[in-house]
Design a protein around this motif. Structure first.
Motif, PDB file in Angstrom:
ATOM      1  N   LYS A 225       7.038   3.645  -3.434  1.00 42.92           N
ATOM      2  CA  LYS A 225       6.588   4.294  -2.098  1.00 42.92           C
ATOM      3  C   LYS A 225       7.727   3.644  -1.015  1.00 42.92           C
ATOM      4  CE  LYS A 225       1.881   5.668  -2.898  1.00 42.92           C
ATOM      5  NZ  LYS A 225       0.476   5.315  -2.552  1.00 42.92           N
ATOM      6  N   LEU A 226       7.712   2.302  -1.063  1.00 42.74           N
ATOM      7  CA  LEU A 226       8.526   1.673  -0.085  1.00 42.74           C
ATOM      8  C   LEU A 226      10.086   2.068  -0.125  1.00 42.74           C
ATOM      9  CD1 LEU A 226       7.463  -2.009   0.693  1.00 42.74           C
ATOM     10  CD2 LEU A 226       7.391  -0.167   2.096  1.00 42.74           C
ATOM     11  N   ALA A 227      10.300   2.160  -1.210  1.00 47.52           N
ATOM     12  CA  ALA A 227      11.964   2.522  -1.574  1.00 47.52           C
ATOM     13  C   ALA A 227      11.968   3.954  -1.112  1.00 47.52           C
ATOM     14  CB  ALA A 227      12.260   2.486  -3.005  1.00 47.52           C
ATOM     15  N   GLU A 228      11.103   4.611  -1.259  1.00 48.59           N
ATOM     16  CA  GLU A 228      11.250   6.269  -0.462  1.00 48.59           C
ATOM     17  C   GLU A 228      11.380   6.078   0.798  1.00 48.59           C
ATOM     18  OE1 GLU A 228       7.973   8.424  -2.106  1.00 48.59           O
ATOM     19  OE2 GLU A 228       8.576   8.203  -4.185  1.00 48.59           O
ATOM     20  N   LYS A 229      10.404   5.254   1.509  1.00 47.78           N
ATOM     21  CA  LYS A 229      10.548   4.847   3.011  1.00 47.78           C
ATOM     22  C   LYS A 229      11.919   4.505   3.498  1.00 47.78           C
ATOM     23  CE  LYS A 229       8.835   1.729   6.554  1.00 47.78           C
ATOM     24  NZ  LYS A 229       7.917   0.669   6.765  1.00 47.78           N
ATOM     25  N   TYR A 230      12.438   4.035   2.908  1.00 50.35           N
ATOM     26  CA  TYR A 230      13.961   3.764   3.343  1.00 50.35           C
ATOM     27  C   TYR A 230      14.837   4.458   2.661  1.00 50.35           C
ATOM     28  CZ  TYR A 230      11.766  -0.725   5.296  1.00 50.35           C
ATOM     29  OH  TYR A 230      11.094  -1.609   6.035  1.00 50.35           O
ATOM     30  N   GLY A 231      14.746   5.215   1.714  1.00 47.38           N
ATOM     31  CA  GLY A 231      15.651   6.362   1.141  1.00 47.38           C
ATOM     32  C   GLY A 231      16.532   5.573   0.210  1.00 47.38           C
ATOM     33  N   VAL A 232      15.923   4.625  -0.342  1.00 48.83           N
ATOM     34  CA  VAL A 232      16.799   3.818  -1.483  1.00 48.83           C
ATOM     35  C   VAL A 232      16.029   3.811  -2.941  1.00 48.83           C
ATOM     36  CG1 VAL A 232      17.648   2.291   0.470  1.00 48.83           C
ATOM     37  CG2 VAL A 232      15.591   1.611  -0.871  1.00 48.83           C
ATOM     38  N   SER A 233      16.768   3.262  -3.774  1.00 51.39           N
ATOM     39  CA  SER A 233      16.118   3.271  -5.099  1.00 51.39           C
ATOM     40  C   SER A 233      15.411   2.088  -5.251  1.00 51.39           C
ATOM     41  CB  SER A 233      17.347   3.143  -6.367  1.00 51.39           C
ATOM     42  OG  SER A 233      17.993   1.888  -6.363  1.00 51.39           O
ATOM     43  N   VAL A 234      14.286   1.819  -6.166  1.00 50.11           N
ATOM     44  CA  VAL A 234      13.628   0.618  -6.581  1.00 50.11           C
ATOM     45  C   VAL A 234      14.499  -0.574  -6.746  1.00 50.11           C
ATOM     46  CG1 VAL A 234      11.910  -0.350  -7.859  1.00 50.11           C
ATOM     47  CG2 VAL A 234      11.597   1.779  -7.178  1.00 50.11           C
ATOM     48  N   PRO A 235      15.590  -0.457  -7.615  1.00 46.34           N
ATOM     49  CA  PRO A 235      16.411  -1.367  -7.684  1.00 46.34           C
ATOM     50  C   PRO A 235      16.987  -2.081  -6.465  1.00 46.34           C
ATOM     51  CG  PRO A 235      16.694   0.038  -9.611  1.00 46.34           C
ATOM     52  CD  PRO A 235      15.935   0.659  -8.581  1.00 46.34           C
ATOM     53  N   GLN A 236      17.501  -1.164  -5.682  1.00 43.56           N
ATOM     54  CA  GLN A 236      17.964  -1.536  -4.388  1.00 43.56           C
ATOM     55  C   GLN A 236      17.244  -2.407  -3.425  1.00 43.56           C
ATOM     56  OE1 GLN A 236      19.083   2.611  -3.346  1.00 43.56           O
ATOM     57  NE2 GLN A 236      21.498   2.058  -2.801  1.00 43.56           N
TER      58      GLN A 236
END
Length: 300
Positions: A225-236
């Protein structure tokens, strides 16, 4: 813009950024880990990574791919000094004579005149990782060999890996050259803050391997969910988390698309979200990696 490690780019890239080790040597802030990449495949992996802009490659005697990394360096076409190469003294090497021979072995296997960073892979042999034996004398002997190779110019920097505070204090009590790095398991949900703080107080850079928890962060819905918030992948997100703590992440992959994604880090995790990530419940299951000592398992 051309950085120290020779990459021209019109946009801000992580490849241009470095940390300064306690001896003044610059080390690129993002490295490519090569654990589990075999000696043949790693040649192309290194070549692909360098083409993308990576200048920091991390290997180890235990990975059994040093030869392939050396071939990848040649295949990249870059001058040797444009790259930062790390390898690790096998965890089982706990005598001065063995360490001297092992350092020469890595130089020969990779075909290099010098290694940028060489570190003791573990304070204990892997098969005895959970034993009560500390191997203090063996680590001091291995460190002495690293110090001598450093002073001779064969190694540009020296350090340790998987060392706890007591292990570091053992080296610090007798060394003539302080460790420059401590490479440890550190990621969202498992960040050893006391150890990190101690290292940073001593001027020792902390490198973070498995910044994506050996892939297990991909399964965490809160992280997703946090990755989606920032528009990035989980690894990023996992890699950026480490960078914002002042750590040097070493994500491992042989996939060029993943290499590229891992390096696209032009975003900032805000303070509230960093606080949330710092206090997440710890991941206990590392999947296929769980058999390895650093992930809680015991080798048989």
């Amino acid at each position: 813009m051309t950085g120290k490690y020779g990459r021209k780019n019109n946009t801000k890239m992580i490849f241009e950024e470095t940390y300064a080790l306690n001896n003044g040597l610059e080390i690129p802030k993002l490295g490519l880990g090569t654990w589990f990449i075999d000696n043949v495949s790693v040649v192309q992996a290194v070549k692909e990574a360098v083409e993308l802009g990576y200048r920091h490659i991390d290997t180890a005697q235990a990975y059994q791919n040093e030869e392939g990394v050396g071939k990848g360096i040649v295949a990249s076409g870059l001058k040797r000094e444009a790259l930062f190469i790390t390898t690790k003294l096998a965890a089982e090497v706990k005598s001065y004579e063995e360490a001297v021979a092992s350092i020469e072995q890595s130089l020969g296997t990779m075909g290099l005149d010098y290694i940028d960073l060489m570190i003791i892979h573990s304070p204990k042999p892997w098969m005895e990782f959970h034993s009560e034996e500390r191997f203090d004398e063996g680590n001091r002997q291995a460190w002495k060999a690293l110090e001598e190779a450093y002073k001779a110019g064969k190694l540009k920097a020296i350090g340790v890996s998987n060392f706890q505070k007591a292990d570091l204090e053992n080296i610090l009590s007798s060394c003539t050259v302080k460790p420059m790095v401590n490479q440890i398991l550190a990621h969202i949900s498992n960040t050893p803050f006391e150890l990190i703080n101690f290292c940073q107080e001593q001027g020792i850079l902390v490198e973070a391997y498995s910044p994506v928890a050996h892939g297990e962060l991909m399964k965490n819905t809160d992280v997703q969910k946090l990755a989606e918030k920032y528009g990035v992948s989980v690894p990023q997100l996992g890699i950026k988390y480490c960078l914002q703590l002042g750590l040097l992440p070493l994500p491992k992959t042989a996939n060029p698309a993943h290499m590229k994604n891992n390096a696209e880090l032009d975003f900032t995790i805000d303070a509230e979200d960093m606080a949330f990530l710092k206090n997440m419940e710890q991941i206990e299951d590392y999947g296929e990696a769980s058999i390895f000592p650093v992930y809680g398992g015991k080798l048989k």
